[in-house]
Design a protein around this motif. Structure first.
Motif: not given
Length: 94
Positions: A9-10, A14, A38, A40-41, A43-44, A52
């Motif tokens: 994500f950085s 990505s 983190t 990013y639940t 998004r991941t 999620s």
């Protein structure tokens, strides 16, 4: 796991860190609403074509926090439901 997700994500490339074609099983991503390390639940989960679930009032270290047993029970129940669904889909229909 922390480093690949953090890098994912950085940087601008990505999605190159997750090879979605290699993911052949259902995935669920858990996260806490108070996770600032983190967050990013969702998004991941989208990146891996999974589900999620955000746990209200929980932080980053979900299995090290009070109430971890509930999460373990929920994850086990999800795994059983998902396995049953996948198994029933793979059975020949008459």
């Amino acid at each position: 796991l922390w480093w690949p997700i953090g890098r994912m994500f950085s940087c601008s490339r990505s999605q190159g860190y997750i090879e979605r074609d290699l993911i052949t099983q259902p995935v669920i991503v858990y996260g806490g609403t108070r996770d600032r390390a983190t967050p990013y639940t969702r998004r991941t989960a989208r990146l891996v074509n999974g589900e999620s679930h955000r746990l209200q009032g929980r932080g980053h270290w979900l299995l090290g926090e009070e109430g971890w047993q509930e999460l373990a029970d929920e994850a086990a129940a999800w795994a059983l439901r998902t396995a049953d669904a996948v198994h029933s889909e793979s059975e020949p229909r008459s």
